[in-house]
Structures are given as C-alpha cells and as structure tokens.
Design a protein around this motif. Sequence first.
Motif, PDB file in Angstrom:
ATOM      1  N   VAL A   5      30.209  31.470  44.306  1.00  0.00           N
ATOM      2  CA  VAL A   5      30.400  32.874  44.694  1.00  0.00           C
ATOM      3  C   VAL A   5      30.053  33.839  43.567  1.00  0.00           C
ATOM      4  CG1 VAL A   5      32.090  34.597  45.439  1.00  0.00           C
ATOM      5  CG2 VAL A   5      32.053  32.335  46.513  1.00  0.00           C
ATOM      6  N   GLY A  19      27.711  36.348  45.156  1.00  0.00           N
ATOM      7  CA  GLY A  19      28.545  37.348  45.814  1.00  0.00           C
ATOM      8  C   GLY A  19      28.791  36.947  47.261  1.00  0.00           C
ATOM      9  N   PRO A  20      29.049  37.909  48.152  1.00  0.00           N
ATOM     10  CA  PRO A  20      29.268  37.582  49.568  1.00  0.00           C
ATOM     11  C   PRO A  20      28.082  36.848  50.197  1.00  0.00           C
ATOM     12  CG  PRO A  20      29.952  39.833  49.095  1.00  0.00           C
ATOM     13  CD  PRO A  20      29.245  39.329  47.874  1.00  0.00           C
ATOM     14  N   ASN A  46      34.800  44.018  51.559  1.00  0.00           N
ATOM     15  CA  ASN A  46      34.443  42.889  50.701  1.00  0.00           C
ATOM     16  C   ASN A  46      33.013  42.410  50.929  1.00  0.00           C
ATOM     17  OD1 ASN A  46      36.935  42.823  49.411  1.00  0.00           O
ATOM     18  ND2 ASN A  46      37.823  41.389  50.881  1.00  0.00           N
ATOM     19  N   TYR A  47      32.402  42.836  52.047  1.00  0.00           N
ATOM     20  CA  TYR A  47      31.020  42.465  52.326  1.00  0.00           C
ATOM     21  C   TYR A  47      30.045  43.575  51.926  1.00  0.00           C
ATOM     22  CZ  TYR A  47      33.193  39.002  55.467  1.00  0.00           C
ATOM     23  OH  TYR A  47      33.949  37.990  55.991  1.00  0.00           O
ATOM     24  N   VAL A  55      35.042  34.914  51.560  1.00  0.00           N
ATOM     25  CA  VAL A  55      34.553  36.080  50.812  1.00  0.00           C
ATOM     26  C   VAL A  55      34.966  37.390  51.484  1.00  0.00           C
ATOM     27  CG1 VAL A  55      32.614  34.866  49.766  1.00  0.00           C
ATOM     28  CG2 VAL A  55      32.303  35.993  51.984  1.00  0.00           C
ATOM     29  N   TRP A  65      34.600  39.085  45.823  1.00  0.00           N
ATOM     30  CA  TRP A  65      33.837  37.976  45.253  1.00  0.00           C
ATOM     31  C   TRP A  65      34.012  37.848  43.752  1.00  0.00           C
ATOM     32  CZ3 TRP A  65      29.900  38.699  41.676  1.00  0.00           C
ATOM     33  CH2 TRP A  65      29.413  39.996  41.511  1.00  0.00           C
ATOM     34  N   GLN A  66      34.343  38.966  43.066  1.00  0.00           N
ATOM     35  CA  GLN A  66      34.515  38.912  41.609  1.00  0.00           C
ATOM     36  C   GLN A  66      35.700  38.036  41.200  1.00  0.00           C
ATOM     37  OE1 GLN A  66      34.333  41.659  43.466  1.00  0.00           O
ATOM     38  NE2 GLN A  66      32.874  43.148  42.620  1.00  0.00           N
ATOM     39  N   PHE A  83      36.548  35.154  42.365  1.00  0.00           N
ATOM     40  CA  PHE A  83      36.345  33.714  42.546  1.00  0.00           C
ATOM     41  C   PHE A  83      36.035  33.002  41.241  1.00  0.00           C
ATOM     42  CE2 PHE A  83      35.993  34.912  46.933  1.00  0.00           C
ATOM     43  CZ  PHE A  83      36.295  33.774  47.669  1.00  0.00           C
TER      44      PHE A  83
END
Length: 490
Positions: free
Chosen positions: A78, A82-83, A233-234, A299, A304-305, A307
Amino acid sequence: MLEHGAAPPAADSDPRPPTPAGLGTRLMRRKPVERLVAEGGQGEGGTLRRSMGVWQLTMISIGATLGTGIFVVLGQAVPDAGPAVILSFVLAGITALFSALSYAELAGTIPVSGSSYSYAYATLGELIAWVCGWCLILEYGVSVAAVAVGWGQYLNELLDGTFGFTIPDALSAPPGDGGIFNLPALLVVLLAMVFLLGGAKESARANTIMVAVKIVALLLFCGVAIQGVHSGNYANFMPLGMTGVSAAGATLFFSYIGFDAASTAGEEAKNPQRDLPRAIMLSLIIVTTLYCLVAAIAVGAMPWQKFKGSEAALAGIMKDVSGQDFWAVLLAFGAVIAIASVVLTVLYGQTRILFAMSRDGLVPKVFSKVHAKSGAPRANTVIVSLFCGVLAAAIPLGQLADATSIGTLFAFALVNVAVVVLRYKRPEMPRSFRTPLSPLFPVIGFILCILMMLSLDVVTWIVFGVWMVVGLVIYFGYGMRRSRLAPAEK
C-alpha cells in the motif's frame, strides 16, 4: 494415466546412431514426456499414493496462495501504490493468469510432481530444467520462511487479545527487526512438518479445514470493515503513479505464489489430466476475487499512509472500525490458521519438487526416499522443514518476499516458453486443456513476467544472481554427472 478415449502419445525417437555426448548435448538433453509420466509416483523404497480429487487439489492451491498477500504483504504494498493497490492486485493477477493458463496445459499434459521443473526438462533441456528447479526451491522454500515470519505477528495479536500478553520481540521477531530468534516462525514450520509426515491424504484434509477458516475470516473482515469505509480515502487514488502501481504489483505477485501448487501433486492426484487444470484455474479465480475485495475495503477503511510498517494491518482495521477487541482477535485467529495453511501447502510443494529432482539424479537420493507406510517422502520433509524453519527464524520478511517473487517470475516465464516449445515439438500429444490463442497468450505471459522482474530492486537482482551462481556450481559439480540421463550417453 490418460483421459478416457485418449491415445497414448508417440514416443520420442531419434534415428541417428548414438555418438559421444559433448558438453552442449549434455546440457540440452531432454527427458521424454512418456518417461516422466511412466516414472510418476516412484521413489526410493516406495511410491506416492494417488488419493486427491479436484476439490483437494483446488484447496491445495488456495491454501498455498490465499493469505500471504492480504495478511502479510499488504502493509508493504500500500505505501508504494496508495489506494491504487487494488490495481496492483489486478496487475499481479493478470500476470499470474497468463502463466496459469500455461501451467494448466502442461499440468494436464505432463502430470508429475516436478511442476515447471519437469515441464522444462521435457522441453527445454536439463540445464534449463535445473535452473527452473533451483528457482522453485527459492520460490517455495523461501516463501515458507517469509510467510512463517508473518505468522508470528498475528499470533501475538491473538495472544494479546485473548490472554493479555505477547511473546517478547526477542523471541518473535527475526534479527534486524528487533529480535534475536523468531520462535513462532520455527514452530509453525515444524507443525506443518508433522502434518506432512502423516501423508498426502491426511495433509489435504487438514488443509481443507484451514482454507475454510481463512475464507470465512476474510469475509468477516469485509462485513465489519466496510462500515468504516470513507470515500475520502480513495481521493488521491494513485499518489505515486503507475510506477508505484507496478512496483506494488511486483511485490504483490508474492501473494499469488501457490496457484501452481496443485501441479506439484500430479503424482498423488486420482485423475491428474482432468483435475489439475481445473484446480489451477479455479483457485486463481477465487483468490483474485477475494484479494481485490479485501484490498478495496481495507484502503477505504484506513488512510493509505498508515499502512507503512504494518504486517498485521487487517486486524488493526477491524479494531479501529468496530472499537472492540473481539473482532480483531477473531480475525487474528483466522490469520493464524490462514498462514499456517500456506506454510503447510507450500512446504508440501517444496518437498515434491525436490522429490522429482532427486529421482532424476540431480540432487541426492535421500530426497526421493518414500516411507512405505505413510507414502510420504519423510526424510525429504524433515530436511526441508528444518532448513525453512531456521531461515524463517533468522531473516527479515521484506527481503524474503522480493527474493521469492523474482524466483517465481523466472520460473513462470520458463513455463510460458515450455508450452510453445511442446506445442511445436509434440503437436500430436493429447492435451486435456489448451492455452487459448497460443502462442500469443504464452508470449504475453512471458513478457509480463520479465517486466515485473525488471521492476524489482537492484538488491533483489543481486540476491537472485548469487542464488543462480550457487545453483550452477552445484549442477556442474554434482547434478550433471549424476543425472539419470547421463549413463545413456556414455
């Protein structure tokens, strides 16, 4: 064993008189498909037993695959994508699909325990077969260790939520990650060894139960975590661009290692020509669907940061969303079972690869000795288990995952080549499954494997290069001279 109504393939023939074999000839000597199939199940002192149908074979591939990427490697992938890690799973899945089609054809045509090693031996020659087998040793053996490392993380989650204590880092993390010796990683490998020593039928039964548990655990995660999904978050869906998606895809290919595990059971399947292709394709479809579903929800439920550095990300998400430890503990239990299943089935595959190589004389005979009562290669199982267990206790996870990916990608690339070669050299052979649009799909599969290999770090390539050099030294110093094909050339 051929499908009902299928004519036996014509034997390889060479009208030329025998001549002294030079080095090039010895390196390129092929083992006829008929001989590979005829030797199926035969070991030193006993034979493997045909006890598995399509369901058990599918469970072996799912057991070897499902869990590693989601439960262990997601936290590493991730931060790269990211997403868009969802796309990384799709990319890795598509790469696996083209190779899976090639595996399905060869598994139905050459139903033996050696998997891609044996396929290469029949089509590309002994040296390439050795290289492929050496890559498989890296793929299966090292992935056992890598997955076992992640098992300790979830075991601690389970112990903490259930009993309120955890195993100290010194005994639950490998050197370099704050530990001295990863005891849980060693224990799960030894537990898998005990099951395997009982025989293939007993191991398959235990694996089926564990696979059911981990599928339920992942569906449970989806049911709870979806309540915490936030569209924001996306928002920055691909923060690192396609470069990040590709890099994460290469790492996540590690999570598809195992779909080919059914092909290592070719000599213990009841109807391998029919069931092996079905098991390979069915397992890949089920695993890819679950991976993408879980990744999309994960996600969406956590930025995502966050993870980065998390090897037990799903359990943390469950706890944050529900506000209760109960669900996280339940997921941790599912993860403990899931990862144990991966260790069991991948370790099984490793022993069968070495069984085939030993029977061909390329590695010592001890690896092909079969216990008369259990029908299992016991000495092989013990040696491999102890090696993988010690490796798991001493090496950090990240490096293991990437080293496994490059070995797998190289072996898969060779399988795609082998399909094309066998179609050209033996077009008359009966095939229970045919790769669509051959040679186009195998060529695409080969190219995708090479591209994903090129996206891996330089350090991973150095490790792979050193591994190959060691393998070639062993082959030229031992395997080439002791090959069972060698006496025919003298």
